[in-house]
Motif scaffolding. Structure first.
Motif, PDB file in Angstrom:
ATOM      1  N   THR A 177       0.834  -1.198   0.000  1.00  0.00           N
ATOM      2  CA  THR A 177       0.000   0.000   0.000  1.00  0.00           C
ATOM      3  C   THR A 177       0.871   1.250   0.000  1.00  0.00           C
ATOM      4  N   ARG A 178       0.218   2.379  -0.190  1.00  0.00           N
ATOM      5  CA  ARG A 178       0.948   3.651  -0.187  1.00  0.00           C
ATOM      6  C   ARG A 178       1.540   3.935   1.189  1.00  0.00           C
ATOM      7  N   GLN A 205       6.307   4.209   4.860  1.00  0.00           N
ATOM      8  CA  GLN A 205       7.026   3.743   6.052  1.00  0.00           C
ATOM      9  C   GLN A 205       8.402   3.209   5.687  1.00  0.00           C
ATOM     10  N   ILE A 206       8.507   2.472   4.606  1.00  0.00           N
ATOM     11  CA  ILE A 206       9.804   1.945   4.173  1.00  0.00           C
ATOM     12  C   ILE A 206      10.742   3.086   3.804  1.00  0.00           C
ATOM     13  N   GLU A 207      10.230   4.083   3.121  1.00  0.00           N
ATOM     14  CA  GLU A 207      11.060   5.228   2.743  1.00  0.00           C
ATOM     15  C   GLU A 207      11.475   6.033   3.975  1.00  0.00           C
ATOM     16  N   GLN A 208      10.577   6.162   4.947  1.00  0.00           N
ATOM     17  CA  GLN A 208      10.918   6.880   6.166  1.00  0.00           C
ATOM     18  C   GLN A 208      12.029   6.175   6.943  1.00  0.00           C
ATOM     19  N   GLU A 209      11.944   4.855   7.049  1.00  0.00           N
ATOM     20  CA  GLU A 209      13.002   4.104   7.748  1.00  0.00           C
ATOM     21  C   GLU A 209      14.324   4.180   6.995  1.00  0.00           C
ATOM     22  N   ILE A 221      17.795   5.817   8.526  1.00  0.00           N
ATOM     23  CA  ILE A 221      19.073   5.103   8.628  1.00  0.00           C
ATOM     24  C   ILE A 221      20.177   5.864   7.919  1.00  0.00           C
ATOM     25  N   LEU A 222      19.865   6.419   6.741  1.00  0.00           N
ATOM     26  CA  LEU A 222      20.879   7.190   6.018  1.00  0.00           C
ATOM     27  C   LEU A 222      21.210   8.492   6.731  1.00  0.00           C
ATOM     28  N   VAL A 274      15.053   6.104  13.810  1.00  0.00           N
ATOM     29  CA  VAL A 274      14.906   4.740  13.285  1.00  0.00           C
ATOM     30  C   VAL A 274      13.860   3.976  14.082  1.00  0.00           C
ATOM     31  N   TYR A 275      13.874   4.139  15.394  1.00  0.00           N
ATOM     32  CA  TYR A 275      12.876   3.469  16.233  1.00  0.00           C
ATOM     33  C   TYR A 275      11.468   3.955  15.896  1.00  0.00           C
ATOM     34  N   LEU A 276      11.300   5.260  15.724  1.00  0.00           N
ATOM     35  CA  LEU A 276       9.977   5.801  15.409  1.00  0.00           C
ATOM     36  C   LEU A 276       9.497   5.331  14.039  1.00  0.00           C
ATOM     37  N   ALA A 277      10.412   5.215  13.081  1.00  0.00           N
ATOM     38  CA  ALA A 277      10.023   4.732  11.748  1.00  0.00           C
ATOM     39  C   ALA A 277       9.589   3.270  11.807  1.00  0.00           C
ATOM     40  N   ARG A 278      10.251   2.469  12.618  1.00  0.00           N
ATOM     41  CA  ARG A 278       9.875   1.064  12.738  1.00  0.00           C
ATOM     42  C   ARG A 278       8.573   0.890  13.513  1.00  0.00           C
ATOM     43  N   ARG A 279       8.299   1.776  14.438  1.00  0.00           N
ATOM     44  CA  ARG A 279       7.028   1.702  15.150  1.00  0.00           C
ATOM     45  C   ARG A 279       5.858   2.089  14.251  1.00  0.00           C
TER      46      ARG A 279
END
Length: 457
Positions: free
Chosen positions: A127-128, A133-137, A141-142, A370-375
């Motif tokens: 989904t969008r 979420q993948i792009e945010q994580e 990381i970068l 990174v933690y917030l993106a994974r949550r």
């Protein structure tokens, strides 16, 4: 002679009868007195569950399977897969027949099932919200690569030889916030800090630190001690070598165990960044210091992770390099106030170690990007399917609205262009009339005159 032996035997018998009541009194005193217990931490303790961390791992178990499907979809060029092939590809993840489709339907905020417009076959794609979420994580990381360089430096400084196997670091790259291509983006791009080489005896790649920086050889627990000393002003002798201890709910703390913990907190130890290869470790005092140094090493290892947790199996990869004990699980169970071992998340096959002081009510006290993106992925996993249906209806309504607005704009543009063309033609006629010296009647007269001239001729 016989008379003397008989007399001496009767004498000793009489004396034994006189001392017998005294012996019984001493026996009664010793029997009623409680036995003294040891004031040292027991080697084996039963694990007490903490439901806050176990519930956290139940969500993590679902996220782990979702990530596997995400990686599968992202590895395909079109990032979509037919539903008919889903069962075949999902067997590598341990799914049985028809389980993969049921699993995907549980998470409509992550996976979307649609019908191909040409082939008329059901496909699955992300989904969008999942893409966001993948792009945010990825961006998180970068964005923290400088912090990742520092974490890798400190990780290498804790090893005995200043080097670690590349494969062991690659397996734990997600926990330490390293990108997937950290071998190039972190190690090879910073030759002033790291060196990559192949070992001749084992033929394995190793990462070695070029030079140890003294400014980085400070443990996180030492910073916490300094902060607590400045805020509370506690006795410096009590917190000099102490750790923050928070026992789980239901953990029974007796009098002698409390004394044992108090004594253990005052035991000095060597820093995890200190080289102990030249020290004599045969004495009992040296063994106590090394045991507490192992606690400090695991504490610092967890402090370097992004989510302040790591699996026990990945800690075991660094056991030889960091002088950790063999039976890690039993060793960590001795200090349940500092660490928590959860068996949830993979049907009891995997153990996850948490740093208790870093969490409060199931959430990280000091979260990072990174933690917030994974949550965010956890929020998508736990979202209700009803909300997904409402979101789908809103998206379809928005698309219809955009289509109607687009049709209205196209109709308006077409009608406007036709009106504009008609007005342009009228303007051209007006310009042609103004620019000529003759009117329409003059043109007719000219034509008539031409005809008469032709007839005369």
């Amino acid at each position: 002679m016989r008379i003397f032996i008989a007399y001496s035997a009767n004498l000793f018998k009489h004396k034994w009868e006189t001392f017998k009541p005294v012996q019984l009194v001493l026996y009664n005193l010793t029997s009623t007195r409680p036995m003294s217990q040891s004031t040292s931490i027991p080697k084996k303790l039963q694990r007490v569950r903490d439901h806050g961390f176990d519930n956290y791992m139940e969500v993590e178990k679902k996220m782990r399977k979702v990530r596997k499907f995400q990686d599968l979809l992202l590895s395909i060029p079109n990032q979509n897969i037919p539903i008919s092939r889903l069962d075949t590809l999902a067997r590598r993840f341990g799914f049985k027949q028809h389980e993969a489709g049921a699993f995907i339907l549980k998470f409509p905020h992550v996976f979307e099932i649609y019908e191909h417009p040409v082939q008329r076959i059901l496909y699955c794609r992300l989904t969008r919200k999942a893409h966001l979420q993948i792009e945010q994580e990825k961006q998180a990381i970068l964005g923290q690569i400088p912090e990742a360089v520092t974490r890798l430096q400190k990780l290498l400084m804790m090893s005995n030889t200043g080097r670690l196997r590349l494969e062991h670091v690659r397996i734990a790259r997600s926990e330490f916030g390293l990108p997937d291509d950290f071998e190039y983006s972190v190690v090879l791009k910073h030759p002033q800090y790291f060196r990559l080489f192949d070992a001749e005896e084992t033929r394995n790649k190793y990462i070695e630190i070029v030079e140890k920086e003294k400014s980085l050889a400070v443990c996180n627990i030492e910073k916490l001690r300094e902060k607590e000393y400045r805020e509370k002003g506690a006795d410096s002798e009590d917190i000099r070598f102490s750790f923050i201890v928070n026992f789980p709910p239901g953990f029974k703390i007796g009098k002698y165990y409390r004394i044992a913990v108090w004594k253990w907190q005052r035991v000095p130890y060597w820093s995890p960044y200190e080289d102990v290869s030249d020290y004599d470790l045969r004495s009992l005092e040296a063994q106590k210091r090394m045991e507490k140094r192992a606690v400090a090493t695991i504490h610092e290892l967890l402090s370097l992770t992004v989510e302040k947790k790591i699996t026990l199996e990945r800690i075991a990869h660094f056991r030889m390099a960091m002088n950790l004990p063999k039976k890690l699980k039993d060793f960590l169970l001795q200090h349940q106030g500092i660490f928590y071992i959860s068996t949830r998340g993979n049907y009891g096959k995997m153990h996850t170690v948490f740093l208790r002081e870093a969490y409060k009510r199931g959430e990280l006290i000091e979260p990072n990007e990174v933690y917030l993106a994974r949550r965010k992925l956890a929020e998508l996993v736990l979202s209700s399917p009803r909300n997904a249906k409402v979101d789908g209806e809103l998206v379809s309504f928005k698309r219809r609205e955009n289509d109607e607005m687009g049709f209205f704009r196209r109709d308006y543009v077409e009608n406007g262009s036709e009106d504009f063309r008609g007005r342009e033609n009228e303007n051209e006629d007006r310009v042609s009339d103004v620019g000529s010296d003759f009117s329409d009647e003059d043109d007719d007269s000219v034509d008539i005159g031409d005809k008469t001239d032709a007839e005369v001729n």
